[in-house]
Design an enzyme around this catalytic site. Sequence first.
Site, short mmCIF file in Angstrom:
data_model
loop_
_atom_site.label_atom_id
_atom_site.label_comp_id
_atom_site.label_asym_id
_atom_site.label_seq_id
_atom_site.Cartn_x
_atom_site.Cartn_y
_atom_site.Cartn_z
N GLU A 148 -0.68 -8.53 5.09
CA GLU A 148 -0.47 -8.65 6.55
C GLU A 148 -1.78 -8.69 7.33
OE1 GLU A 148 -0.50 -5.96 4.90
OE2 GLU A 148 -0.82 -4.17 6.12
N CYS A 173 0.83 -1.21 0.00
CA CYS A 173 0.00 0.00 0.00
C CYS A 173 0.87 1.26 0.00
CB CYS A 173 -0.98 -0.05 1.17
SG CYS A 173 -2.34 1.12 1.00
N HIS A 177 -3.37 -5.69 1.10
CA HIS A 177 -2.66 -5.89 2.37
C HIS A 177 -2.55 -7.36 2.80
CE1 HIS A 177 -2.41 -1.66 3.80
NE2 HIS A 177 -3.37 -1.51 2.90
#
Lengths: 233, 83
Positions: free
Chosen positions: A198, A87, A196
């Site tokens: 994560e 990002c 994302h």
Amino acid sequence: MTMKIGVVTFPGTLDDRDAQRAVRIAGATAVPLWHADANLHKVDAVVLPGGFSYGDYLRCGAIAAQAPVTEAIIKAANGGLPVLGICNGFQVLVESHLLPGGLIRNEAQHFICRDQKLRVENINTPWTNQFELNQEITIPLKNGEGGYIATDETLKRLEGEGLVAFRYLDGNPNGSMNDIAGLRNERGNVVGLMPHPEHAVEAGFGPDTNIAMRSGIDGLKFFTSVINALVNA
Amino acid sequence: MPKIIVEVMPKEVLLDPQGKAVANSLHRTGHKDITAVRIGKRIELHFDRPVTEADVAAAQKIGESFLSNAVIEDVVAVTVEDN
């Protein structure tokens, strides 16, 4: 000895702790790296996490691209250090010229937050080697300026050399050219994407799947991939 | 105070949502002859000494490498004021 993966914090970074958690869940040690400190503390890889570094002043990622820690990362990346930009981290990589092109305001002008399906189109990188080629994955997407843009010449080169690592499926959320969600560099050690990984590393906290609510952990393979790459290096 | 003004504009081909919103508002308030509005950035670099040609050349370079991103923006002017 476990691998040491650095996670950078700039002023305005938001997802550094989630990225650290993802590193730990994957089985490595997360090493916090500070924007003003050019010392990479002998990490084996670096994650540039999401957020709004320096308040998105000037352009997203532009000021972070000039930070002392980024100078050190650019030098190390050119030497082969695996670097993943997520990002805002992707924006920093683009502004640092480690990846080509730029990211502009989403086509529909809205900030978009949703679970996003992607196709993994390049598995010859330290961040994607645990995927299967053309595997479809779902991880969260949340950005306001995620529209990937590049010159025709650059796009042709990216497509011709197979440097598109991830492509949006089931609808392009932000007007990105050629549905590009993420890229790798020529060497393969630098990977950047808008969605994302994560946030999809632990069952109970990821995207919904057909099996159960919030059970999606497709993002974990980014982190196990880099550990695998480092072990086999 | 001597200063160098660097002006940056989004590329013509890119949608400028700010400019479009302002243009719509102007049309609503009667300014029908304004056909379009585009919004860029004016960046002032201040000095406490007279600006030299080398400063202007450096500002041009900073403008192209840092203050703008060539993929999405153009530096349209670098000028000196109050020298």
